[in-house]
Design an enzyme around this catalytic site. Structure first.
Site, PDB file in Angstrom:
ATOM      1  N   GLU A 190       0.829  -1.216   0.000  1.00 41.51           N
ATOM      2  CA  GLU A 190       0.000   0.000   0.000  1.00 41.51           C
ATOM      3  C   GLU A 190       0.860   1.262   0.000  1.00 41.51           C
ATOM      4  OE1 GLU A 190      -2.962  -0.295   3.142  1.00 41.51           O
ATOM      5  OE2 GLU A 190      -4.155  -1.633   1.905  1.00 41.51           O
ATOM      6  N   GLU A 259      -6.646  -7.471  -1.204  1.00 47.10           N
ATOM      7  CA  GLU A 259      -7.277  -7.371   0.117  1.00 47.10           C
ATOM      8  C   GLU A 259      -8.730  -6.999  -0.063  1.00 47.10           C
ATOM      9  OE1 GLU A 259      -5.510  -5.056   3.199  1.00 47.10           O
ATOM     10  OE2 GLU A 259      -3.500  -5.852   2.815  1.00 47.10           O
TER      11      GLU A 259
END
Ligand SMILES: *[C@@H]1O[C@H](CO)[C@@H](O)[C@H](O)[C@H]1NC(C)=O
Ligand SMILES: *[C@@H]1O[C@H](CO)[C@@H](O)[C@H](O)[C@H]1NC(C)=O
Ligand SMILES: CC(=O)N[C@H]1CO[C@H](CO)[C@@H](O)[C@@H]1O
Length: 732
Positions: A190, A259
């Site tokens: 991320e 995710e």
């Protein structure tokens, strides 16, 4: 002649052998490999729709792993995804730990034995609500370091650890081209939003990270999640509650969702979030119908933040995540079963999904149809996006009923085998059954320390907490003396002065002359805190002892390594003859950790080194108290939990193993109204436990418990009622 002939024959054999060797080694590098194209990850030349689930090995015990992986396989998963937990593996520089819950190789081999693949997210930054985002605390103190940017010392450390893991996987032959289960790896995590904030150095760091990873020649693809500019050949992937609109940055990369949040984490002070399975299934079906070919459930089993592994700030010990397998390893129904049905339906469509693109049409308001057609067959996804109304939809001359906010899957374009909102799996409610009766407690009082105790460090002014503790303990004492002249007005008129303590976090307990005077603590939203309270002082020297408590180190945010904890001031005393006295710059003494910690009271050996009291002398509702009891294991194999509702805040150990931090005294604030599955989900939409302890139950792994003579130790900071603690088993 014979000799010549023999030599020739031998040479021929050598050529054959060499040929075989070359072809087998080249095939293990090229053809028996993992690759990708725009449709999907290809394994041994075959495109795959892959269903993946996150299970983090240190969040359960090795004894639990085979059962968890079997349940994941039965639930229809192809892949287990895990992060690699650097700070668990390298607690001090160059000293590695791959034992017990950190036995990464064993975990991967358990997955392999079950016949599943692995997606290995090396990071080494992992976020994950894990202490310091997975970085070892010592990393912060490497001279000149700055995390996650174009910084020499950081890149060197990151490369060293990444290589260590990759080499370990290679030497155990765990990458798919070697015959192992690892089909993909991840570098960074991320990073896109951070890069966006820091600009140029972030961009060059991204390039470096991708190059470094690809250069390790694992033979399997690398991904970067939430990283729009992931350099080739690294695949950029999506994380989120929904990802159907996501497009990878190149048209030759597959659309992957690394995710997909099955729920959300719990924080101390917050309610417990949950995500209805109808919405979760809906989000997956929407992703698949829009060219998606890899879905990962984050988490499939969330587990437990044992020890002090939970991140700052204020992340609870339970990491249950409302996952399809609950914290204790039991199936959460109907979530697990409904997703299994979804996976079956998707797998029926797999041949046509990987060999065609969808044709999309919109037969009515909020209706959408995706049809996949190829020589492998026909599959259709019929969607109703209305959040309130069901719909009737005519498709290929047949009528289909669609509940609101749902997708029906037709693997042959005829039969509706699955609808995301029609849950046929029964729901189970796990019971907590009391076992073992009351504990027979003994207590030991952890004295508050004062400035003139030995083994304190004396410095002028207030200092940052983690710099002093290096996170060896949650606890740091800040100690100072205050001289009160006998002619102070307040000594006569009884108007006690006001002590104000400003702290960068996360909790502080204020003791005046050894007596607890007050408590203050922050929250995940604002870890900073200010304690203000009247304090009882006497003429002469008064001891001010502040026990500052960290609740984990931060795990996310731009340069979170620079965030502070502890009492940084100002600390002032108001209401004296002189007005306000500033204590900030005076002499302070520091003591890391508790006496009970240095005595290892949580262990069998350590606990016998002090005198405990019991019976009528047992401490109750008394701050800074250690409790111990022994118990026999309840019969059977059901998972165990401690009910800690009568306690305030502290830590728990079983046979020397840390169960984690308890904090039932922190009640869940928020509104827990009813929640419909229909409509866009976010982590604040569906909440439970409001007004109650954010976490009441604490998982005790069965494998940590012996048949008899188990040592249970609790350290309580606030003062609780130990006789209220009891052991429960969780059954369905
Ligand atoms: C699927 O991918 C193809 C090829 O990239 C693209 O043309 C098409 O628009 C995509 N369809 C959807 C629904 O995303
Ligand atoms: C860290 O602690 C040392 C003393 O142990 C001190 O000299 C130094 O200034 C501290 N650094 C920070 C950033 O607080
Ligand atoms: C990609 C994506 O959907 N990201 C979202 C994930 O959820 C968080 C929290 O709700 C959002 O802030 C992100 O935008």
């Amino acid at each position: 002649m014979a000799a010549v002939w023999n030599t020739l024959r031998m040479r021929a054999w050598l050529y054959v052998a060499l040929f075989l060797w070359v072809s087998s080694s080249s095939s293990s590098l090229v053809s028996a490999s993992v690759s990708y194209d725009d449709k999907a990850i290809t394994i041994n030349g075959r495109r795959r729709i892959l269903i993946s689930g996150s299970i983090h090995y240190p969040r359960s015990t090795p004894e639990m792993w085979p059962g968890l992986i079997r349940k994941a396989k039965d639930g229809g998963l192809d892949v287990i995804q895990t992060y690699v937990f650097w700070n668990g593996h390298e607690p001090s520089p160059g000293q590695y730990n791959f034992e017990g819950r950190y036995d990464l190789v064993r975990f991967i081999k358990v997955v392999q034995q079950a016949g599943l693949y692995v997606h290995l997210r090396i990071g080494p930054y992992i976020c994950a609500e894990w202490n310091f985002g997975g970085f070892p605390v010592w990393l912060k103190y490497v001279p000149g370091i700055a995390f996650r940017t174009d910084n020499g010392p950081f890149k060197a450390a990151m490369q060293k650890f990444t290589e260590k893991i990759v080499n370990m996987m290679k030497s155990e032959k765990l990458f798919e081209p070697q015959g192992g289960p690892i089909i993909m790896s991840q570098i960074e995590n991320e990073y896109g939003p951070v890069e966006w904030e820091i600009g140029a150095p972030g961009k060059s760091y991204t390039k470096w990270a991708a190059q470094m990873a690809v250069g390790l020649n694992t033979g399997v693809p690398w991904i970067m999640c939430k990283q729009e500019d992931a350099p080739d050949p690294v695949i950029d992937t999506c994380n989120g509650f929904y990802c159907e609109g996501f497009r990878p940055n190149k048209n030759y990369k597959p659309k992957m969702w690394t995710e997909n949040w099955t729920g959300w984490y719990t924080k101390f002070g917050g309610p417990v979030p949950y995500r209805p399975v109808e919405d979760l299934a809906f989000s997956v079906a929407r992703f698949i119908q829009n060219n998606g070919s890899f879905v990962n459930y984050y988490m499939y089993h969330g587990g437990t933040n044992f020890g002090r592994t939970a991140a700052g700030l204020f992340i609870a010990t339970s990491y249950d995540y409302d996952a399809p397998i609950d914290e204790y390893g039991l199936l959460r129904q109907p979530k697990w079963g409904h997703l299994r049905e979804l996976h079956r339906a998707i797998k029926l469509c797999e041949p046509v999904l990987v060999s065609s693109y969808p044709q999309v049409s919109w037969p009515g308001k909020n209706l959408e149809v995706h049809v996949f057609n190829s020589k492998s067959g026909c599959a259709a996804f019929l969607a109703n996006y209305d959040t309130v109304s069901p719909a009737k939809l005519t498709f290929q001359n047949m009528q289909f009923e669609l509940p609101p906010w749902s997708v029906s899957i037709l693997p042959d374009c005829k039969n509706d085998v699955f609808n995301t909102a029609r849950v046929t799996t029964h729901s189970f409610h796990p019971n907590m059954i009391s076992v073992g009766g009351a504990f027979s407690w003994q207590s030991y009082n952890e004295e508050s320390v004062s400035a003139d105790d030995s083994d304190t460090i004396v410095m002028d002014g207030l200092f940052e907490q983690i710099n002093i503790t290096r996170d060896a303990s949650d606890y740091l004492w800040y100690l100072t003396d205050v001289n009160i002249r006998p002619d102070e007005e307040f000594l006569k008129n009884g108007q006690d002065p006001v002590l104000t303590v400003m702290s960068a976090g996360h909790a502080v307990h204020v003791f005046i002359n050894g007596q607890l005077s007050g408590i203050a603590y922050g929250s995940l939203e604002n870890p900073k805190l200010t304690y203000t309270g009247n304090v009882k002082l006497r003429a002469g020297v008064n001891k001010i002892s502040l026990l500052s408590v960290a609740v984990g180190l931060p795990n996310v945010g731009v340069h979170y390594e620079t965030w502070n904890a502890g009492v940084l001031g100002p600390v002032t005393l108001k209401g004296l003859n002189e007005g306000t006295r500033d204590l900030t710059k005076q002499k302070w003494s520091y003591k890391v950790g508790l006496r009970g910690e240095s005595l290892s009271l949580h262990t069998v050996g350590g606990s016998s080194s002090v005198e405990w009291v019991e019976g009528s002398l047992l401490a109750k509702k008394q701050p800074l108290t250690w409790y111990k009891a022994t118990f026999n294991a309840p019969e059977g194999n059901d998972p165990l939990a401690l009910d800690m509702n009568s306690m305030g805040k502290g830590q728990i150990w079983i046979n020397g193993e840390s169960i984690g931090r308890h904090w039932p005294g922190y009640k869940a604030r928020g509104s827990c109204g009813s929640c419909s599955y229909a409509g866009t989900f976010d982590e604040k939409k569906c909440l439970s436990n409001c007004g109650e302890a954010s976490q009441r139950w604490y998982h005790v792994p069965r494998s940590w418990v012996k048949p008899s003579g188990n040592l249970l130790v609790v350290f309580e900071e606030w003062g609780g009622e130990p006789t209220g603690i009891s052991l429960f088993k969780r059954t369905i």
